[in-house]
Every structure is written in C-alpha cells, then in structure tokens.
Design an enzyme around this catalytic site. Sequence first.
Site, PDB file in Angstrom:
ATOM      1  CD1 TRP A 189      -2.699   1.740   0.498  1.00  0.00           C
ATOM      2  CD2 TRP A 189      -1.290   2.528   2.060  1.00  0.00           C
ATOM      3  NE1 TRP A 189      -3.030   3.056   0.758  1.00  0.00           N
ATOM      4  CE2 TRP A 189      -2.195   3.556   1.700  1.00  0.00           C
ATOM      5  CE3 TRP A 189      -0.299   2.792   3.015  1.00  0.00           C
ATOM      6  CZ2 TRP A 189      -2.137   4.825   2.286  1.00  0.00           C
ATOM      7  CZ3 TRP A 189      -0.240   4.054   3.592  1.00  0.00           C
ATOM      8  CH2 TRP A 189      -1.166   5.055   3.227  1.00  0.00           C
ATOM      9  CD  GLU A 230      -4.633  -1.595   1.925  1.00  0.00           C
ATOM     10  OE1 GLU A 230      -3.518  -2.029   2.309  1.00  0.00           O
ATOM     11  OE2 GLU A 230      -5.479  -1.128   2.707  1.00  0.00           O
ATOM     12  CE  LYS A 232      -6.447   5.968   2.525  1.00  0.00           C
ATOM     13  NZ  LYS A 232      -5.537   5.972   3.669  1.00  0.00           N
ATOM     14  CG  ASP A 263      -8.730  -0.876   4.298  1.00  0.00           C
ATOM     15  OD1 ASP A 263      -9.790  -0.440   4.799  1.00  0.00           O
ATOM     16  OD2 ASP A 263      -7.644  -0.868   4.906  1.00  0.00           O
ATOM     17  CG  HIS A 266      -8.781   1.884   1.702  1.00  0.00           C
ATOM     18  ND1 HIS A 266      -7.515   1.477   1.362  1.00  0.00           N
ATOM     19  CD2 HIS A 266      -8.682   2.317   2.984  1.00  0.00           C
ATOM     20  CE1 HIS A 266      -6.694   1.653   2.379  1.00  0.00           C
ATOM     21  NE2 HIS A 266      -7.386   2.157   3.382  1.00  0.00           N
ATOM     22  CG  HIS A 290      -6.114  -4.458   4.896  1.00  0.00           C
ATOM     23  ND1 HIS A 290      -5.198  -3.449   4.735  1.00  0.00           N
ATOM     24  CD2 HIS A 290      -5.381  -5.600   5.038  1.00  0.00           C
ATOM     25  CE1 HIS A 290      -3.974  -3.961   4.759  1.00  0.00           C
ATOM     26  NE2 HIS A 290      -4.064  -5.267   4.938  1.00  0.00           N
ATOM     27  CG  ASP A 298      -9.597   4.589   5.680  1.00  0.00           C
ATOM     28  OD1 ASP A 298     -10.006   3.566   6.250  1.00  0.00           O
ATOM     29  OD2 ASP A 298      -8.452   4.691   5.193  1.00  0.00           O
ATOM     30  CG  ASP A 300      -8.019   2.542   9.577  1.00  0.00           C
ATOM     31  OD1 ASP A 300      -8.207   1.450   9.016  1.00  0.00           O
ATOM     32  OD2 ASP A 300      -7.493   3.518   8.999  1.00  0.00           O
ATOM     33  CG  ASP A 330      -5.621  -1.614   8.071  1.00  0.00           C
ATOM     34  OD1 ASP A 330      -5.117  -1.115   9.093  1.00  0.00           O
ATOM     35  OD2 ASP A 330      -5.442  -1.150   6.927  1.00  0.00           O
TER      36      ASP A 330
END
Length: 423
Positions: A189, A230, A232, A263, A266, A290, A298, A300, A330
């Site tokens: 990434w 990955e 995004k 992810d 993302h 992820h 995003d 997380d 993640d």
Amino acid sequence: MASETSSIDQAFALAKQRYAGLGVDVQQAMDQLSRISISLHCWQGDDVGGFESTSDLLGGGLAVTGNYPGKARTPDELRQDLEMALALIPGRHRLNLHASYAETGGQRVERNELEPAHFQGWIDWAKDQQLGMDFNPTLFSHPKADDGFTLAHTDPAIRQFWVEHGIVCRRIGAAMGKALGTPCITNVWIPDGYKDMPADRKGPRLRLAESLDAIFAESLDPAWNLDSIECKLFGIGSECYVVGSHEFYLGYAVANKKLLCLDAGHFHPTEVISDKISSVLMWMDEILLHVSRGVRWDSDHVVVLSDELRAIAAEIVRGDYLERVHIGLDFFDASINRVAAWVIGTRCMIKALLQALLEPTEMLRQFELEGDFTSRLAMMEELKTLPVGAVWDYYCQQAETLVGPLWLDRVKQYESEVLSKRS
Ligand code: RNT
Ligand code: ZN
C-alpha cells in the site's frame, strides 16, 4: 465453575437442535470455523509506530487518535501483548507485520537494505506460537515519503529507493513463508496522491505501473510468497487524487495475476466491500481483505459485529470462497486498551464467520429462485435472532478460550500488572 460449564453445554444442546430444525449442521460449522485463520495486524499494538527511529511522524495520511496508556515500546512488548490477545481468541491465526517493525539490533538499516535476518525474531516467535505470517513494505513514516509520493514520485532516485524496498520485502515475505510452511501475503500500500486537483492524472499512474513491474520482476515461489496490492479512494492530504485507485489496482491485479486487497474503509462511505468479493473473484484467484470500520471516513475504528461485517462473512461463506479470501484486519484505536481492541475486533470477525456458517443458505436461495422475496426477507430476519451466542460460547469453551466477557477481566488484570507499568 462446574455449573457454569454445564449451562453452556445445555444452551448449546438446545441451539444445536434449533439449527438442526433448519437443516444446519452445527458441528460441521464449528469444524470449518476452526480452520479459518485471521491475520492480526501488529500495528494496533503501538499505533502504527514501528521500531525505527527515522521519523516520529506517522505520515502517509494515516492518523491514530487517543493516548491510552501502555502502548508497546519494543518488539518484545508487542509480542507479549499479542500473546495476551491471542490467548483470548479461539482458533489458530496469523500475524501481519509491517517492515517498520524490523529488529536491527540498534543499528540503522535503510529500508532498501532490509533482510530476512532483521525479522528472525518475529519468525521464531511466530513458529513458536504456531502462527503464519503476512508482511507489508512500509512506504510511509520516512523522510523519502515526506512529500506524499513514493513509487510514483517524479524523482527516479526516490522511486528506485522504494522499488528496492519492495524487492527486499518480497524476499523477506518468501523467507517468512518458507520458514513457517504457509505462504506469506506481502501487501503493497502506498500513500501517493495529491491534496488538490492534479493537472496530470496519467503520469503518476504510468510511473506506479513501472515501479510495480520492477518490484514484481523477480519470480518467487507462490508456496512461500503471494503478492497483493491495496487500493484507496482518498487519504488525509490526498483528497483530490490517489494514484493507486480501485480501478488502477483492479486492472493491474487482473493483468499481472496479483491479489487485490480490499480495505473496508477505502471506498465511498456507502460503498461496501461485501458486494465486491464475488465481483472481483470472477477475474482473479485470490484476494486479501483488510477488515476495518470506517466511521464517516476511513477512520479505522475497531471492527464490531456490524451489518457490513456480517455481510462480508456471509459473502465469503456463500460463495464458497474460504480458500480464496485471505482475511486480514486493519484498524487502530489508541483511545482504548490496545490489547482489548485486538480481542474485540478479532472475536467479532470470527463471530461473523460463525453466523455465516450457521446460515441455511440453500433455503434462502430456493426462495430467491422461486421469486419468493417475502420469505427470503422474513427468514433472513428470523435467522438474526437464532441462538448463535450459545454456539459461540460453546465454541470458545471447546477452544479453551474464555467464554463471554470473562476475557475482559483478564485484559484488565494484564493492564494493571503489565501495561500500567510502561511509561
Ligand atoms: C492505509 C492502508 C494500509 C495501512 C497499513 C498500516 O490506508 O489501509 O493498509 O492501514 O498498511
Ligand atoms: Zn488497509
């Protein structure tokens, strides 16, 4: 304790009957569940800090908020914390490590000069803990990433540095896979992108493709290393343009037989990865997830048993994709106990998979084929309140993992005995 155990057994026996009435074999579901490994990300334990001293700034548009005491300061502390978390999670899992967690014995080793030896401590520990490993080159938190570009940088020397980092990381991944007897997924990434409107969207993408080709030029045994990329949508500081967009990497992965990493944070806020799984698996053999939880962006957040988490698990199971979808986590939250964060998120992922494995999918499909969408919706809602909790408790008990919120007492004890002593 004896009566506690028997009440779990009793509840399980009733739940089993209930599911059997729908044609679901609970034992088979638990057996399947016990074979699924989740890749736990090391970076929840220290706020994506890593153990280099190159930069105090996280960079790359990543942001961790909170200052809960007790974060791991050394590889040994991080491993100790992971051991605590893993002891509270049923099943056998994997460790997902970033290159910035290298152990260089106090010496400064540039990222393009890293070797498997710098990860021997992690490999030995993983072997001892019976964990597989996954790996990530670290293309942020570094002076050569400070202006927001790495593999797509206009300066060929900076691109070359990061290409070399990618090359050594794949070799390290292969060494991990070989040592542990299970392929390591090495996931790339990069943060590259522009805060404001670019005049050239094409140039950086051409450069990124060329850099990726150079990183992947060396052929490695897929039994040891699998490459993943990955995508995004945007990051902090790259709001207007991200070089490695979804379309860019989807195309690259299909054309070059790489794994795509989806992810959950993302994409656009109402766009979900659960719907992408069966789409992208039409055109590629395997993918990496992820699993994360974006709140408004995003962010997380720690994964919880949300509708989307349950949908992700359902898609993996319904599509018979358990061998083709690698599940990684993640998230990073520094506002709560970090060990608890791992335990909450991972247990939720496993619970979601259990719920998916307990679904009478054939029945739902039959309704759908007959065009009886009333029954499909009605049954889906009825299924939500079946006694999955009783099966989950029993599953934890069988795996010799603490049942229900008892794990929290253990984390609190660990906090007072270990974490609170860290300054
Ligand atoms: C960043 C990506 C990436 C990182 C980790 C630390 O937006 O999700 O996967 O979170 O590499
Ligand atoms: Zn990610």
